[in-house]
Design an enzyme around this catalytic site. Structure first.
Site, short mmCIF file in Angstrom:
data_model
loop_
_atom_site.label_atom_id
_atom_site.label_comp_id
_atom_site.label_asym_id
_atom_site.label_seq_id
_atom_site.Cartn_x
_atom_site.Cartn_y
_atom_site.Cartn_z
CE LYS A 28 -13.58 20.38 -17.27
NZ LYS A 28 -14.21 20.34 -15.93
CB SER A 68 0.62 8.50 -26.34
OG SER A 68 0.22 7.65 -27.37
CE1 TYR A 71 3.30 10.52 -27.31
CE2 TYR A 71 4.10 9.69 -25.21
CZ TYR A 71 3.96 9.55 -26.57
OH TYR A 71 4.45 8.44 -27.20
#
Length: 115
Positions: free
Chosen positions: A9, A25, A58
């Site tokens: 995170k 992305s 991503y």
């Protein structure tokens, strides 16, 4: 049994750019990626603290030390420069292994530098 748990995170990263004309992305400073144990092309969940948006994309590696947090393509419509994000990745692990696993959590400053 496999369960899905928090792996990485980046908590409260600040959006530095939103590029609608790029092919999708999120670009993340390589230093933040390394600190959070996130690799290029890894799937991440992005949570926008400012507007409540939550989406998946991503990762593309950004220049190390640049502080870059750039949403590309359609995801650029879900942020504005200056928004604060939580970027999360998950992993599947065996239940017993997951009990012992410690996630990689990074708290960058307002310039996306590691505190």
């Amino acid at each position: 049994m496999l369960i899905e748990i928090l792996k990485s995170k980046i908590h409260r990263a600040v959006v530095t750019e939103a590029n609608i004309n790029y092919v999708g992305s999120i670009t993340i400073d390589e230093g933040l990626m390394n600190a959070a144990n996130i690799i290029e092309h890894e799937k991440v969940q992005v949570v926008n603290i400012n507007n409540g948006e939550r989406f998946e994309t991503y990762v593309i590696k950004g220049k190390k030390g640049s502080g870059a947090i750039c949403l590309n393509g359609a995801a650029a419509r879900k942020v504005v420069v200056g928004d604060v994000l939580i970027i999360i990745s998950f992993a599947q692990m065996d239940f017993e292994e997951a009990k012992k696993f410690k996630p990689f959590i990074v708290f960058p400053d307002i310039n996306n530098r590691i505190k």
